[in-house]
Design a protein around this motif. Structure first.
Motif, PDB file in Angstrom:
ATOM      1  N   GLY A 158       0.794  -1.221   0.000  1.00 22.61           N
ATOM      2  CA  GLY A 158       0.000   0.000   0.000  1.00 22.61           C
ATOM      3  C   GLY A 158       0.826   1.270   0.000  1.00 22.61           C
ATOM      4  O   GLY A 158       0.300   2.362   0.284  1.00 22.61           O
ATOM      5  N   LEU A 159       2.110   1.151  -0.300  1.00 23.56           N
ATOM      6  CA  LEU A 159       2.978   2.319  -0.358  1.00 23.56           C
ATOM      7  C   LEU A 159       2.937   2.924  -1.756  1.00 23.56           C
ATOM      8  O   LEU A 159       2.820   2.205  -2.757  1.00 23.56           O
ATOM      9  CB  LEU A 159       4.414   1.935   0.004  1.00 23.56           C
ATOM     10  CG  LEU A 159       4.631   1.452   1.454  1.00 23.56           C
ATOM     11  CD1 LEU A 159       6.021   0.879   1.618  1.00 23.56           C
ATOM     12  CD2 LEU A 159       4.408   2.607   2.428  1.00 23.56           C
ATOM     13  N   LYS A 160       3.085   4.252  -1.801  1.00 22.45           N
ATOM     14  CA  LYS A 160       2.994   4.960  -3.091  1.00 22.45           C
ATOM     15  C   LYS A 160       4.259   5.805  -3.281  1.00 22.45           C
ATOM     16  O   LYS A 160       4.259   7.017  -3.007  1.00 22.45           O
ATOM     17  CB  LYS A 160       1.738   5.837  -3.120  1.00 22.45           C
ATOM     18  CG  LYS A 160       0.439   5.047  -2.934  1.00 22.45           C
ATOM     19  CD  LYS A 160      -0.779   5.950  -3.010  1.00 22.45           C
ATOM     20  CE  LYS A 160      -0.988   6.717  -1.713  1.00 22.45           C
ATOM     21  NZ  LYS A 160      -1.565   5.911  -0.641  1.00 22.45           N
ATOM     22  N   PRO A 161       5.339   5.183  -3.734  1.00 28.24           N
ATOM     23  CA  PRO A 161       6.587   5.938  -3.914  1.00 28.24           C
ATOM     24  C   PRO A 161       6.601   6.689  -5.246  1.00 28.24           C
ATOM     25  O   PRO A 161       6.047   6.219  -6.242  1.00 28.24           O
ATOM     26  CB  PRO A 161       7.645   4.839  -3.901  1.00 28.24           C
ATOM     27  CG  PRO A 161       6.946   3.653  -4.486  1.00 28.24           C
ATOM     28  CD  PRO A 161       5.502   3.756  -4.033  1.00 28.24           C
ATOM     29  N   LYS A 186       8.938  -0.638   7.971  1.00 28.24           N
ATOM     30  CA  LYS A 186       9.125   0.544   8.819  1.00 28.24           C
ATOM     31  C   LYS A 186       8.432   1.764   8.211  1.00 28.24           C
ATOM     32  O   LYS A 186       7.774   2.536   8.924  1.00 28.24           O
ATOM     33  CB  LYS A 186      10.627   0.812   8.991  1.00 28.24           C
ATOM     34  CG  LYS A 186      10.935   2.024   9.863  1.00 28.24           C
ATOM     35  CD  LYS A 186      12.438   2.200  10.015  1.00 28.24           C
ATOM     36  CE  LYS A 186      12.753   3.427  10.878  1.00 28.24           C
ATOM     37  NZ  LYS A 186      14.222   3.607  11.045  1.00 28.24           N
ATOM     38  N   LEU A 187       8.557   1.931   6.894  1.00 26.18           N
ATOM     39  CA  LEU A 187       7.925   3.060   6.216  1.00 26.18           C
ATOM     40  C   LEU A 187       6.405   2.987   6.309  1.00 26.18           C
ATOM     41  O   LEU A 187       5.728   4.018   6.401  1.00 26.18           O
ATOM     42  CB  LEU A 187       8.380   3.105   4.755  1.00 26.18           C
ATOM     43  CG  LEU A 187       9.848   3.489   4.532  1.00 26.18           C
ATOM     44  CD1 LEU A 187      10.262   3.218   3.090  1.00 26.18           C
ATOM     45  CD2 LEU A 187      10.085   4.956   4.892  1.00 26.18           C
ATOM     46  N   CYS A 188       5.862   1.769   6.278  1.00 25.72           N
ATOM     47  CA  CYS A 188       4.403   1.606   6.436  1.00 25.72           C
ATOM     48  C   CYS A 188       3.939   2.144   7.781  1.00 25.72           C
ATOM     49  O   CYS A 188       2.875   2.767   7.887  1.00 25.72           O
ATOM     50  CB  CYS A 188       4.032   0.135   6.308  1.00 25.72           C
ATOM     51  SG  CYS A 188       4.056  -0.518   4.640  1.00 25.72           S
ATOM     52  N   TYR A 191       4.521   6.209   7.871  1.00 19.67           N
ATOM     53  CA  TYR A 191       3.714   7.027   6.969  1.00 19.67           C
ATOM     54  C   TYR A 191       2.439   6.277   6.590  1.00 19.67           C
ATOM     55  O   TYR A 191       2.371   5.602   5.561  1.00 19.67           O
ATOM     56  CB  TYR A 191       4.517   7.384   5.718  1.00 19.67           C
ATOM     57  CG  TYR A 191       5.848   8.033   6.032  1.00 19.67           C
ATOM     58  CD1 TYR A 191       5.910   9.251   6.696  1.00 19.67           C
ATOM     59  CD2 TYR A 191       7.045   7.416   5.670  1.00 19.67           C
ATOM     60  CE1 TYR A 191       7.120   9.853   6.996  1.00 19.67           C
ATOM     61  CE2 TYR A 191       8.265   8.005   5.966  1.00 19.67           C
ATOM     62  CZ  TYR A 191       8.299   9.218   6.624  1.00 19.67           C
ATOM     63  OH  TYR A 191       9.502   9.811   6.932  1.00 19.67           O
ATOM     64  N   PRO A 192       1.409   6.363   7.409  1.00 11.52           N
ATOM     65  CA  PRO A 192       0.145   5.658   7.148  1.00 11.52           C
ATOM     66  C   PRO A 192      -0.500   6.030   5.819  1.00 11.52           C
ATOM     67  O   PRO A 192      -1.248   5.228   5.255  1.00 11.52           O
ATOM     68  CB  PRO A 192      -0.742   6.075   8.322  1.00 11.52           C
ATOM     69  CG  PRO A 192       0.212   6.467   9.396  1.00 11.52           C
ATOM     70  CD  PRO A 192       1.374   7.077   8.696  1.00 11.52           C
ATOM     71  N   ASP A 193      -0.215   7.234   5.310  1.00  9.83           N
ATOM     72  CA  ASP A 193      -0.803   7.611   4.024  1.00  9.83           C
ATOM     73  C   ASP A 193      -0.115   6.919   2.848  1.00  9.83           C
ATOM     74  O   ASP A 193      -0.590   6.957   1.719  1.00  9.83           O
ATOM     75  CB  ASP A 193      -0.767   9.129   3.832  1.00  9.83           C
ATOM     76  CG  ASP A 193       0.661   9.698   3.830  1.00  9.83           C
ATOM     77  OD1 ASP A 193       1.624   8.910   3.878  1.00  9.83           O
ATOM     78  OD2 ASP A 193       0.792  10.935   3.788  1.00  9.83           O
ATOM     79  N   GLY A 194       1.038   6.280   3.106  1.00 12.74           N
ATOM     80  CA  GLY A 194       1.723   5.494   2.077  1.00 12.74           C
ATOM     81  C   GLY A 194       2.566   6.286   1.113  1.00 12.74           C
ATOM     82  O   GLY A 194       3.269   5.700   0.281  1.00 12.74           O
ATOM     83  N   VAL A 195       2.536   7.604   1.192  1.00  8.35           N
ATOM     84  CA  VAL A 195       3.270   8.444   0.243  1.00  8.35           C
ATOM     85  C   VAL A 195       4.760   8.435   0.595  1.00  8.35           C
ATOM     86  O   VAL A 195       5.138   8.728   1.731  1.00  8.35           O
ATOM     87  CB  VAL A 195       2.736   9.887   0.248  1.00  8.35           C
ATOM     88  CG1 VAL A 195       3.575  10.770  -0.676  1.00  8.35           C
ATOM     89  CG2 VAL A 195       1.277   9.901  -0.163  1.00  8.35           C
TER      90      VAL A 195
END
Length: 336
Positions: A158-161, A186-188, A191-195
């Protein structure tokens, strides 16, 4: 049939195979593939799991008994065999062939091993198991495939890089997929918004590069001067012994010189076939052979020999500048 590890989940949704052959050098992909197969098999009623680490002392009767207990009330089973890192010898090969003949619909066989050699791919035991099975290749993605691999892992979580973030994640984690997986988790959380942007990644993560001497060699053979120098700096920073790199480079230079000698009276295809060069290495050797002459290769061998002598006799003199120069020499055209 052969697939890459990132295609396994989709394949499992379509069909459950009686045999799965998980082979490769990337431990994370091997582990994830094994877990995906086992979870899907259990959802289909294969509730009992037997695991065997194959050694010279393995009692194969236990393995055959697990296959043969087939009755109306018997549990459907998952049978996992972890092959030795040294490979499959004649005795193990014979037992695997015998095992293939007694497999039944109540058993799913999972065979796990390290990276296959060409000889193993063509062996009787592997062909017999692969006939009705699925071969999952778990090799570390190369530098070209890694950004797409990173992007797929991000989307799955669900991450949006953005494109720059993908490139940075790939560069920072090349050669260390386990660290990549941990970083994405860790990034999840952060940053709950995934950006994901460069600024967010730089503030959240530290670098996890873990290169090997073989990454360095491949970059030089391919002619990527900047990349090969970057890998050399990382190896230096990680504390690898310069002598190890010198010996690794010596082997490759000797190989290139042997190929050059053979090319005087054979085609490149014939030379590669004679030396049984892996298909994924052929473009790298081709590029290096096109850039260099026997004279330029011999010059590098002489420089390398002097560097090795210095490393072993003059402890006050660093050979890393010479390694840097050799890296440039091999990765760039001879007249550059």
């Amino acid at each position: 049939m052969r697939i890459f590890a990132d295609k396994l989940e989709n394949t499992l949704q379509r069909q459950l195979h009686p045999v799965y052959l998980i082979f490769g050098s990337e431990a994370l992909l091997v582990q994830e593939s094994q877990v995906h197969i086992e979870q899907h098999a259990k959802s289909q009623g294969f509730s009992e799991t037997f695991r065997f680490a194959i050694t010279a002392q393995t009692d194969w009767n236990e393995i055959f008994n697990a296959c043969n207990s087939m009755s109306l009330f018997a549990e459907r089973k998952i049978l996992q065999l972890d092959l030795p890192e040294s490979g499959v010898n004649q005795s193990i090969s014979k037992e695997l062939l015998n095992l293939q003949q007694v497999l039944n619909p109540d058993v799913i066989l999972i065979v796990i091993g390290s990276k296959l050699t060409k000889a193993q791919e063509n062996s009787k035991w592997f062909k017999a198991l692969n006939t009705n099975g699925l071969w999952i290749s778990c090799l570390t993605p190369d530098a070209q495939r890694l950004p797409q691999f990173v992007l797929q892992r991000c989307h799955k979580l669900g991450l949006k890089p953005d494109p720059e973030a993908v490139q940075m994640l790939a560069q920072w984690h090349e050669g260390n997929l386990l660290a990549l997986s941990q970083s994405l988790e860790k990034l999840c959380l952060l940053y709950p918004d995934g950006v994901l942007t460069l600024i967010r990644i730089e503030s959240a993560l530290s670098r996890h590069n873990h290169f090997t001497a073989f990454n360095w060699i491949d970059a030089m053979l391919e002619g990527k001067a900047k990349r090969s120098q970057r890998i050399l700096r990382e190896l230096h920073g990680e504390g690898i012994e310069a002598v190890i790199l010198l010996r690794t480079l010596q082997k490759e230079l000797n190989t290139l010189m042997s190929y050059k000698q053979e090319l005087a009276h054979k085609s490149l295809q014939q030379v590669f076939d004679q030396y049984r060069v892996w298909n994924n290495k052929r473009p790298l050797y081709t590029a290096a052979l096109n850039r260099h002459t026997p004279r330029s290769l011999y010059s590098m061998v002489c420089t390398l020999a002097e560097a090795e002598h210095t490393a072993k006799t003059d402890y006050d003199t660093s050979v890393w500048p010479i390694l840097t120069q050799l890296t440039l020499n091999l990765s760039m055209p001879q007249n550059a």
